[in-house]
Design an enzyme around this catalytic site. Sequence first.
Site: not given
Length: 362
Positions: A55-57, A98, A205, A246, A256-257
């Site tokens: 995970r993480g763009a 995603r 996270q 992201d 973003n999250k």
Amino acid sequence: MEAKLNQALPDHVGLNGAGDRVRILDQSRLPGREIYLELSRLEELKEAIAALRVRGAPAIGIYAGYALYVLARQLGDETGEERLARLEDWGAQLNSTRPTAVNLSWAVRRMLDTAQSAAHLPRAEFLQRLLEECTAIHREDAEMCRAIAQYGFSLVKDGDGVLTHCNAGPLATSQYGTALGPILLGQERGIRLRVFADETRPLLQGARLTAWELHRAGVDVTLICDNMAGMVMKNGWVQACFVGCDRVAANGDTANKIGTSSVAVLAKHYGVPFYVLGPTSTIDLSCPDGDHIPIEERSGEELRTQWYKEPMAPEGIKFFNPAFDVTDHSLITAIVTERGICRPPFRESIGKLFLSGADHDD
């Protein structure tokens, strides 16, 4: 201190020794267990993204490059057109996992463009070109993270408090990370920053990953619940907010999250600078504003049962569980990239960033 930093920067995505599988640190098992997976089948490569094992763009982009190379190795004596058709299909399936993180589609497109230019070559040379491209994506990300860390580091001073949301450290990228890059760079240089890490519900996270990375690096980190951010700002403990991204729209709106926009609103109220840190590959000039950013929605079971021995909500209850939100550009102090720092008005500063290709601080 260097040894501690190396421990905080695990080699979490790459190829196995034989080069026929993608090797990842399963982030869904952190911090309790450090388990590495080796993946080669399409379904398990897709599942690793959807289940947030990777995970993480930026990290997803790196992973997608390696995934397409590993899948291409499974091709036989197909013609150039058949190779491209298979890879296009696999790339589309990876993209579907995603939808919000633009780095995924960006890396897939890069690999497919390379495949198209090399489709006429013998199989060994075709695969070599793909290998060179996916390793270049990884290497370039490490270089970008270092540059982002340096620009971000210029925005803080020794002893400052920094609030983070979600995870934008080495696990989400490579090496330094984006939002955590200035903090880790400061640690290397003996400049100590105090970090307040939002736990980042519902997938935690911040608690599971950011706190884990920073604690291993020897950073002064304090974990807080998401709804405590306003109190630490009011108390004067925070001099800057650093978050990743992201996708950044052409006008500076940023996905973003989930929960990031709430932090930005609080920061605006308390006069705390709010910085978004990410590579230029995360900026989507084809997306005019945040209203055009697709927002992934995830299962309500992440709220009801995922972290609990017994359900924490009644069976049959309705859920709304978006994975991301959009922070309006008016709430953002600056966007920090590997090419420089963009400041309002963002449509102009982002445009200048891409037109010149040169480092700048507008």
